[in-house]
Design an enzyme around this catalytic site. Sequence first.
Site, PDB file in Angstrom:
ATOM      1  CG  ASP A  60      16.779  -4.429  28.748  1.00  0.00           C
ATOM      2  OD1 ASP A  60      16.371  -5.446  29.277  1.00  0.00           O
ATOM      3  OD2 ASP A  60      17.573  -3.661  29.555  1.00  0.00           O
ATOM      4  CG  HIS A 112      15.010 -10.907  28.983  1.00  0.00           C
ATOM      5  ND1 HIS A 112      15.882  -9.705  29.382  1.00  0.00           N
ATOM      6  CD2 HIS A 112      14.576 -11.209  30.470  1.00  0.00           C
ATOM      7  CE1 HIS A 112      15.722  -9.326  30.822  1.00  0.00           C
ATOM      8  NE2 HIS A 112      15.069 -10.145  31.287  1.00  0.00           N
ATOM      9  CG  ASN A 133      15.641 -13.776  34.423  1.00  0.00           C
ATOM     10  OD1 ASN A 133      16.385 -14.725  33.875  1.00  0.00           O
ATOM     11  ND2 ASN A 133      16.236 -12.575  34.124  1.00  0.00           N
ATOM     12  CD  GLN A 144       9.961 -11.878  37.583  1.00  0.00           C
ATOM     13  OE1 GLN A 144       9.478 -12.536  38.280  1.00  0.00           O
ATOM     14  NE2 GLN A 144       9.073 -10.910  37.042  1.00  0.00           N
ATOM     15  CG  HIS A 152      10.503  -8.739  32.082  1.00  0.00           C
ATOM     16  ND1 HIS A 152      10.105  -8.559  33.380  1.00  0.00           N
ATOM     17  CD2 HIS A 152      11.881  -8.945  31.935  1.00  0.00           C
ATOM     18  CE1 HIS A 152      11.117  -8.790  33.978  1.00  0.00           C
ATOM     19  NE2 HIS A 152      12.396  -9.199  33.312  1.00  0.00           N
TER      20      HIS A 152
END
Length: 139
Positions: free
Chosen positions: A31, A102, A87, A94, A100
């Site tokens: 990230d 996390h 999310n 989101q 995606h």
Amino acid sequence: MSDDCIFCSIVAGDIPARTVHETDDVFAFLDANPLAPGHTLVIPKVHAQHVGDLDADLASDLFAAVTELTPRVQDAVDADAANVGINDGEAAGQEVPHVHVHVIPRFDDDGGAPIHAVGGERPDLSDEELDAIAADIAG
Ligand code: AMP
Ligand code: ZN
């Protein structure tokens, strides 16, 4: 691939990323604005906005990558634990409309919160309401 999706552009190699894992169907990278050292995003290569848009094979491949990577991420940064989450939709936070996962390393006394903290005020639900919701989900 979706035009103007930043994660599709990363998969295509048009935007740089710190790639940590790649298969035919799944991609993972650090990230860019990490919540902790090692914060990693695991994504399907094909564009899909919501988890419910993934077919079963792809969902399985995605989760296989998550299970493989989570301990590796933790080892790389000597973490004590990790939060793993998605999310799914704007109301849930989101921001990038490409699924995606996390993987967020956690450390003893890091001042963070458990995943329970993402919810709003806890609802006060009766047994009947809980029964009705369970029945709706079960279908
Ligand atoms: P979400 O709020 O769940 O959509 O999270 C989107 C995440 O993508 C955030 O944690 C961002 O820091 C991360 N992010 C956005 N752009 C990039 C990028 N170009 N490379 C890596 N991570 C990114
Ligand atoms: Zn995309």
